[in-house]
Motif scaffolding. Sequence first.
Motif, short mmCIF file in Angstrom:
data_model
loop_
_atom_site.label_atom_id
_atom_site.label_comp_id
_atom_site.label_asym_id
_atom_site.label_seq_id
_atom_site.Cartn_x
_atom_site.Cartn_y
_atom_site.Cartn_z
N VAL A 111 -6.99 -78.63 -9.00
CA VAL A 111 -6.68 -77.51 -8.12
C VAL A 111 -7.31 -76.25 -8.72
O VAL A 111 -7.03 -75.89 -9.87
N ARG B 176 -5.91 -71.05 -9.72
CA ARG B 176 -4.46 -70.93 -9.83
C ARG B 176 -4.11 -70.30 -11.17
O ARG B 176 -4.75 -70.59 -12.19
N GLU C 136 1.39 -70.41 -10.74
CA GLU C 136 1.01 -71.03 -9.47
C GLU C 136 0.75 -72.53 -9.64
O GLU C 136 1.04 -73.33 -8.74
N CYS C 137 0.21 -72.89 -10.80
CA CYS C 137 -0.02 -74.32 -11.08
C CYS C 137 1.31 -75.06 -11.19
O CYS C 137 1.48 -76.16 -10.64
N GLU D 167 4.11 -74.15 -9.82
CA GLU D 167 4.70 -74.17 -8.49
C GLU D 167 4.04 -75.23 -7.61
O GLU D 167 4.70 -75.89 -6.80
N GLU D 168 2.72 -75.41 -7.80
CA GLU D 168 1.98 -76.43 -7.04
C GLU D 168 2.59 -77.81 -7.27
O GLU D 168 2.70 -78.62 -6.34
N CYS D 169 2.99 -78.07 -8.51
CA CYS D 169 3.59 -79.37 -8.83
C CYS D 169 5.06 -79.42 -8.42
O CYS D 169 5.54 -80.43 -7.89
N ARG E 235 6.71 -78.02 -5.98
CA ARG E 235 7.02 -78.16 -4.56
C ARG E 235 6.52 -79.48 -3.96
O ARG E 235 6.77 -79.75 -2.80
N ASN E 236 5.81 -80.28 -4.75
CA ASN E 236 5.32 -81.57 -4.29
C ASN E 236 6.20 -82.67 -4.89
O ASN E 236 6.19 -82.89 -6.10
N CYS F 24 4.61 -85.14 -7.27
CA CYS F 24 3.95 -84.67 -8.50
C CYS F 24 4.80 -85.03 -9.71
O CYS F 24 5.98 -84.68 -9.79
N TYR G 262 1.86 -81.78 -14.68
CA TYR G 262 0.74 -80.86 -14.50
C TYR G 262 0.27 -80.36 -15.85
O TYR G 262 0.97 -80.47 -16.86
N CYS H 287 -6.29 -76.07 -13.20
CA CYS H 287 -4.97 -76.63 -12.93
C CYS H 287 -5.14 -78.09 -12.53
O CYS H 287 -5.86 -78.40 -11.59
#
Length: 659
Positions: free
Chosen positions: A349, A352, A356-357, A359-361, A363-364, A367, A370, A387
């Motif tokens: 990704v 980021r 943010e990295c 958060e990317e994980c 909310r998934n 995941c 990370y 990321c």
Amino acid sequence: MIPLPVFILLSLVCFCESDDRLTLGKPLSTGDKLVSSGGVFALGFFSPKNSTANSYIGIWYNKIPERTYVWVANRDSPITSGSAGKLALTNNSDLVLSDSKGSTLWTTMNNITSRINGTAAILLDSGNLVVRLLNGTYIWQSFNYPTDTILPDMPLALSTNDHLYGRLFAWSGPDDPTTGDYSMGGDSSLDLQVIIWNGTRPYWRRSAWDGALVSALYQSSTGSILSQTIVNRGGSFYLTFTVSDGSPSMRIMLHYTGMFKFLAWNNNSSSWEVFIQQPNLSCDSYAYCGPFGYCDGTETVPKCNCFSGFEPDGVNFSQGCRRKEELVCGGGGFSTLSGMKTPDKFVYVRNRSFDECAEECSRNCSCSAYAYANQKNGSITVEQSRCLIWLDELVDTGKFRDGSGENLYLRLAGSSVDKESSVLKVVLPVMASLLILACIFLVWICKSRGKRRIKEIQNRHTQQHTKNSKSDELDNVELPSICFEDIVTATDNFSVYNMLGKGGFANVYKGMFGGGKEVAIKRLSKGSGQGADEFINEVVLIAKLQHRNLVRLLGYCAHEDEKLLVYEYLPNKSLDAFLFDATKKYVLDWSTRFRVIKGIARGLLYLHQDSRLTIIHRDLKASNVLLDAEMNPKISDFGMARIFLGNEQQTNTIRVVGT
């Protein structure tokens, strides 16, 4: 009219120049060879040992008695027995290898449709065979089409979208140059890692590139250093290797057994010395430990282990590990694993920040982990962050013995973790607001409380004969008392991401004060009596010591149970990080080691003889010697130090100290 002697001299010059090149109308025939201008490499026809039926054209070391091939043109189209070969430069600037029957066995196919005068094929001292125009432009070079060997300054593409992308392919056997089963190159789906394949199956993988330009340094027993570097050329990434000046011949090859070897020629033994090879651990082969298992190189005997929160999924690790508690979407938290080889099959990704990295994980729900890295390599064309997130299983993970690698943030299940996370989300903003309101008051009382706290600790823990002298000296310590809140801000609340080192009595963090000033902050463990002694000694002693080979103390903080020391930041960390690191110890060549030895000796001489106080360190070791950006040593950690009073030359200790 040219005089005869001059004509003869010009003829000789032309003859010498032609030894390293082919030109139009001057082919290379069986029995002939080209030799680079410095005599380093040769190109010609050869037949491998035990295989005289077929012949090939290749490049080998000209001055090394053991015939060692580094490139083969027609490895899968040999010249058969009874046929002669010819390598020629054509009108279209192509190099063409043909047999006596006129069959073309290999060609460069430069796609030039018209004749260009002055074109020549030249063998360089680097081992690179180039087709060069009269203006110096290379229209083809063998470095772009390697076989099984990487030579210094030869690029190995990580970016698979490059039209010059090509893998290394091992020989089929020790005397068989045909294309073997093992190959090596950039990942076919991502531009961040190198993989060795056995056919179509991954055999070994190097962890994802973290953005560092110089990612490794290796040294042979001869003292020669080989640097591994990432090069960015117009957005495409290449792995290259350079060697130190005066080094013997060095090469890197993909062996027919699948081993990736670093070799240096040893004149004393007249043989090639293998000084690095991968995979080098029993569990280092691709995905050896299964899903959610990792190869633990920190063990005396490297072995497979499960991540925290996981257990073996069977009697051995062939099936990997399974979670002890299943994940619930939206619940759980993350555990920080340091010094890890990042797993395979990640999602890259871009653009980021660290938060943010994460958060990317978060909310998934799929995941599982990370990782994040800043790619501060000075190139404006390269992404400034990296990321990586992993969906579902983690495979081919490892933990490095030398502390290299990076942080892997692993998702764990557990309602307690979830509750703690929810509470923190509420409590932290409230605490931050209270700290801001209290900051003005704390600044006013911080300095006086700090000195008072030092005296209290001293009265409880120091020896009686040094207690009074230190207490008197504390009033004259010319060091600033730094507010605890400022230190919390500088270290991002003592973030694991900022941790530089961890010891039995203290952790060390990197901090950033206003104006971009970098410092190292030593946080002594709470409740440690020995930690209190260390705190007092370092404040009292180092404030009175000034020497270029002693670490400089910038300030201190005593806040309730917190005892902190603020030092100058030394980017190369401690000496033991180089001495006992398989990849970094080669930076310490003899001249650097000698400079470090002299610097330590100067620092000790100052402590023992030239300073205002006679001081015995009592805990001098590699981890207590720090290195600045120029690799100059600075002695640190005076927590165990002892002052000798007056003409005192010996004393007794009351407890065992140090390591």
